[in-house]
Motif scaffolding. Structure first.
Motif, PDB file in Angstrom:
ATOM      1  N   ASN A   1       4.170   1.284   5.370  1.00 20.41           N
ATOM      2  CA  ASN A   1       4.998   0.844   6.494  1.00 20.41           C
ATOM      3  C   ASN A   1       6.397   1.441   6.483  1.00 20.41           C
ATOM      4  O   ASN A   1       7.254   1.017   7.256  1.00 20.41           O
ATOM      5  N   ASN A   2       6.631   2.413   5.610  1.00 21.29           N
ATOM      6  CA  ASN A   2       7.954   3.026   5.510  1.00 21.29           C
ATOM      7  C   ASN A   2       8.139   4.029   6.653  1.00 21.29           C
ATOM      8  O   ASN A   2       7.354   4.970   6.790  1.00 21.29           O
ATOM      9  N   PRO A   3       9.178   3.854   7.479  1.00 16.73           N
ATOM     10  CA  PRO A   3       9.389   4.801   8.585  1.00 16.73           C
ATOM     11  C   PRO A   3       9.558   6.249   8.142  1.00 16.73           C
ATOM     12  O   PRO A   3       9.357   7.167   8.932  1.00 16.73           O
ATOM     13  N   ALA A   4       9.909   6.461   6.868  1.00 11.15           N
ATOM     14  CA  ALA A   4      10.090   7.826   6.371  1.00 11.15           C
ATOM     15  C   ALA A   4       8.810   8.641   6.468  1.00 11.15           C
ATOM     16  O   ALA A   4       8.861   9.881   6.517  1.00 11.15           O
ATOM     17  N   ARG A   5       7.666   7.956   6.525  1.00  9.03           N
ATOM     18  CA  ARG A   5       6.392   8.689   6.627  1.00  9.03           C
ATOM     19  C   ARG A   5       6.373   9.564   7.880  1.00  9.03           C
ATOM     20  O   ARG A   5       5.718  10.614   7.901  1.00  9.03           O
ATOM     21  N   ASN A   6       7.089   9.158   8.942  1.00 10.94           N
ATOM     22  CA  ASN A   6       7.128   9.948  10.166  1.00 10.94           C
ATOM     23  C   ASN A   6       7.803  11.295   9.938  1.00 10.94           C
ATOM     24  O   ASN A   6       7.420  12.301  10.550  1.00 10.94           O
TER      25      ASN A   6
ATOM     26  N   LYS B   1       0.853  -1.185   0.000  1.00 13.31           N
ATOM     27  CA  LYS B   1       0.000   0.000   0.000  1.00 13.31           C
ATOM     28  C   LYS B   1       0.890   1.235   0.000  1.00 13.31           C
ATOM     29  O   LYS B   1       1.877   1.305   0.736  1.00 13.31           O
ATOM     30  N   GLN B   2       0.538   2.200  -0.852  1.00 19.63           N
ATOM     31  CA  GLN B   2       1.261   3.452  -0.942  1.00 19.63           C
ATOM     32  C   GLN B   2       0.341   4.603  -0.522  1.00 19.63           C
ATOM     33  O   GLN B   2      -0.842   4.617  -0.868  1.00 19.63           O
ATOM     34  N   ASN B   3       0.902   5.545   0.215  1.00 14.76           N
ATOM     35  CA  ASN B   3       0.165   6.751   0.594  1.00 14.76           C
ATOM     36  C   ASN B   3       0.766   7.963  -0.091  1.00 14.76           C
ATOM     37  O   ASN B   3       1.995   8.121  -0.117  1.00 14.76           O
TER      38      ASN B   3
END
Length: 322
Positions: A297-302, A162-164
């Protein structure tokens, strides 16, 4: 009923079908002109084959499917399936999909799957919701809010990621107190953010070998050759992280390729520092907004969320083994 491959004589009618469908169905995809439609749905080259099929009755277009084959990577992708709103639930999309799949199976028996994903070399621009027609240059999968999502699931396409998509207007962007503290903390460790200078900074090959991301290496190398500014993180004079290249697109979007940090230096806040400087420098160059996507689930989203970026669309990456 006829299913046939599109040709140049179909261009005007097919373009009209696309643009009318976009307006009528309030789809998020951008309207196209003849050149852009032709480049996405008609024109193959030595490395990328484009296959577009029309579903017609009495010369009237009621649907089409388009996909691409990356001959170097030996991968097949679906770009879009579109059916006239008044002719839904008549099996048109299913017939088109089967036709495209049969072509791949017959001509390219070594291709193991068909993907709906951002690696597709054919990019479809879309309008970011609730903006003044701000554009993102590529759909990174199938829109989870669309009927197409359920259609592909029904036909054996399995969601595997899944991509946001994130967005922010950056006209009023400023450094937060948190980011100023990150700068101070990094400074104490002799880590700084600056622009890349090949005559002074060492460690380019080591960094990109460590990151093991061919797309990043190609994009940054291209940017350097074209004299586009690259933001980097330095430990003394050693190149330990990057973001960029810095450029403002014609629609005033600030370009974003990604952020990469050497594995020996992660967890120190370097990614936060690089991204915040990127936002500021793009604003100073005249960008009005930024948009990007990343895995759920990529931590970079934070990093993005901490800087005020919000999710505006979610996409499914789907694959069918053939």
């Amino acid at each position: 009923m006829t299913i046939r491959e599109i040709n140049q004589d179909d261009l005007t009618n097919a373009l009209t079908f696309w643009n009318n469908s976009i307006k009528r169905e309030s789809m998020i995809y951008k309207s196209l002109d003849q050149d852009s439609f032709s480049s996405k749905f008609l024109k193959s080259d030595l490395n990328i084959e484009i296959k577009t099929y029309l579903y017609t009755e009495h010369q009237i277009i009621y649907g089409f499917i388009s996909g691409s084959i990356d001959l170097d990577k030996q991968k097949a992708y679906i770009s879009t399936v579109l059916v006239d709103q008044d002719h839904r639930r008549k099996g048109i999309a299913s017939v088109l999909l089967n036709h495209f799949e049969d072509y791949i199976k017959t001509k390219y028996p070594f291709i193991q799957s068909i993907d709906i994903v951002f690696f597709n070399p054919i990019h479809l621009e879309w309008i970011i919701p609730n903006t003044m027609s701000h554009i993102h240059p590529n759909a990174p999968g199938i829109d989870e809010n669309s009927s197409g999502y359920h259609f592909f699931k029904h036909h054996g396409y399995i969601e595997y990621a899944k991509q946001n998509s994130y967005y922010q207007n950056i006209l009023g962007y400023t450094y937060s107190r948190h980011i100023e503290q990150v700068f101070e903390s990094l400074g104490e460790k002799h880590i700084s953010v600056t622009f890349y200078d090949s005559s002074k900074h060492i460690g380019f090959d080591e960094l990109f070998n460590n990151l093991n991301n061919e797309n990043w290496s190609v994009e940054i190398t291209r940017g350097i050759k074209q004299h586009e500014p690259i933001l980097i993180a330095l430990h003394h004079d050693k190149f330990i992280g990057f973001t960029g290249p810095l450029k403002v697109e014609s629609n005033l979007r600030g370009y974003f390729a990604g952020i990469g940090i050497h594995s020996d230096y992660r967890g120190l806040g370097i990614g936060k520092a690089l991204f915040s400087v990127l936002c500021m420098e793009l604003k100073n160059l005249g960008a009005h907004y930024m948009s990007l996507f990343t895995g759920n689930n990529n931590p970079a989203r934070n990093i993005y969320e901490k800087e005020g970026f919000n999710i505006v669309r979610s996409w499914s990456n789907m694959r069918k083994t053939i």
